[in-house]
Scaffold this active site. Structure first.
Site, mmCIF file in Angstrom:
data_model
loop_
_atom_site.group_PDB
_atom_site.id
_atom_site.type_symbol
_atom_site.label_atom_id
_atom_site.label_comp_id
_atom_site.label_asym_id
_atom_site.label_seq_id
_atom_site.Cartn_x
_atom_site.Cartn_y
_atom_site.Cartn_z
ATOM 1 N N LYS A 1 0.634 -0.880 -0.200
ATOM 2 C CA LYS A 1 -0.089 -0.060 0.045
ATOM 3 C C LYS A 1 0.649 1.448 -0.227
ATOM 4 O O LYS A 1 2.121 1.060 0.737
ATOM 5 C CB LYS A 1 -1.186 -0.192 0.956
ATOM 6 C CG LYS A 1 -0.273 0.025 2.769
ATOM 7 C CD LYS A 1 -1.376 0.291 3.584
ATOM 8 C CE LYS A 1 -0.401 -0.146 4.682
ATOM 9 N NZ LYS A 1 -1.113 -0.138 5.974
ATOM 10 N N TYR B 1 15.900 29.926 10.053
ATOM 11 C CA TYR B 1 14.814 31.024 10.142
ATOM 12 C C TYR B 1 14.220 30.167 11.546
ATOM 13 O O TYR B 1 14.599 28.848 12.315
ATOM 14 C CB TYR B 1 13.698 29.573 9.339
ATOM 15 C CG TYR B 1 13.354 30.355 7.608
ATOM 16 C CD1 TYR B 1 13.464 31.416 7.356
ATOM 17 C CD2 TYR B 1 13.581 28.983 6.996
ATOM 18 C CE1 TYR B 1 12.968 31.578 6.527
ATOM 19 C CE2 TYR B 1 13.514 29.139 5.777
ATOM 20 C CZ TYR B 1 13.087 30.523 5.330
ATOM 21 O OH TYR B 1 13.381 31.470 3.789
#
Length: 358
Positions: free
Chosen positions: A35, A255
């Site tokens: 999957k 950041y």
């Protein structure tokens, strides 16, 4: 030249990990779970690597049909079943098996006009409380399925909530196993039980079928490390240093200026960021490897770049190779540092990342 970020899929590792599953449950047949695009490794690659599995399991109807188009002739199982009555004729035509986990699915199946009979997997909710029939309703669901002429075979299945934590206070593994065997007593059909954690740590609960998933891709389902389980990393995510900075004590990186240097440091800027699937919330200290030497990331991960400490990596330069996870930096270590699991990192690798197979 393309961006230097590449995910390499190791087919030999996929095959090896399947053999580990077989050896752990030698009396059982194996559904290899593919999957989510084979956990990010590629559906076609998974199909080829798992050619010795007895069947392939997944949840996406279109991907199940694609397996048939690509030439997979063995069994295919939809673990969540079908989602609409209109799916049923094509599933029957291509002999794709599917789970039945609710009465609404039985209603749709009973009135469907199908070109051939189908093999269904009746799912019991033995304690995970996600999908499936509770014990008190299982026999009635089985009876209703048996009454549908188009149902040729019923397999009985359940899913474990805590196979990696078998003594879990809320739902121990032994209690789920007890509930399943008690509820299915007297019902004819093969049994399908064990996920990766159960296959590796509790092989005694394996039945006719096992359903290994994450272990096939070389990550741990819990309990021990992947290496301790004898698994091999099936994906290596590598990039390069594309820039360097020398910073002083008190300088901040990235950041938010969250990482502040306590000493002089050399920083390598790596071509990989959260837009590539690397976890944005990975903290300073998350492991990486530069030119074969283990080090750590520092500063906040940005969209296209992250920073690594190369102060103690002699000779590091623009173009130095960086392993972000793989054979030498276990994906589970990166995931644990970032507060997540290896499953998520595998599945999150972005389409813009180049993928090769070795």
């Amino acid at each position: 030249m393309p961006r230097p970020l590449v995910a390499t899929i190791h087919s030999s590792a996929l095959r090896h990990n399947l053999s580990v599953a077989r050896n752990a449950a030698p009396q059982s047949k194996v559904w290899a779970i593919v999957k989510a695009n084979a956990y990010g490794h590629g559906l076609a690659r998974g199909m080829r690597a798992f050619s010795q599995a007895d069947g392939l399991g997944l949840i996406e109807v279109d991907a199940a049909l694609r397996l048939r188009d690509m030439g997979w002739t063995k069994q295919v199982l939809l673990l969540e079943g079908f989602f609409d009555e209109s799916d049923l004729p094509e599933l029957a035509m291509h002999d794709i098996q599917f789970a039945i986990h609710c009465s609404e699915q039985i209603d749709m199946l009973a009135k469907a006009v199908l070109p051939s009979t189908v093999h269904v997997h009746l799912k019991m909710n033995s304690g995970m409380n996600r999908l499936g029939f509770v014990a008190e309703k299982l026999h009635d669901a089985y009876r209703r399925l048996r009454a549908i002429p188009q149902v040729r075979q019923i397999t009985l299945m359940t899913h474990f909530a805590n196979a990696d934590d078998s003594n879990n206070a809320h739902m121990p593994l032994a209690e789920q196993v007890r509930r399943f065997h008690s509820a299915t007593q007297g019902l004819v059909g093969e049994r399908s039980l064990a996920n990766s954690a159960a296959v590796l740590s509790h092989p005694d609960v394996a039945a006719d079928w096992v359903r290994p998933g994450i272990m096939l891709y070389g990550a741990t389902p819990g309990g021990k490390t992947a290496v301790e389980f004898g698994l091999q990393a099936a994906m290596t995510l590598k990039s390069e240093i594309i820039g360097m900075q020398t910073i002083k004590p008190g300088d901040a990186i990235g950041y938010g200026s969250r990482f502040v240097a306590e000493k002089a440091m050399t920083i390598g800027v790596v071509a990989c960021g959260y837009a590539d699937g690397y976890p944005r919330h990975a903290p300073a200290g998350t492991p990486a490897m530069v030119d074969g030497i283990r080090t750590r990331i520092v500063g906040r991960v940005s969209m296209d770049m992250l920073n690594v400490d190369i102060t103690d990596v002699p000779g590091a330069h623009v173009g130095s190779k960086v392993e972000l996870w793989g054979k030498h930096v276990p994906i589970d270590e990166v995931a644990n540092a970032a507060g997540t699991i290896g499953y998520e990192l595998m599945c999150a690798v972005a389409p813009r990342v180049a993928v090769v197979e070795d």
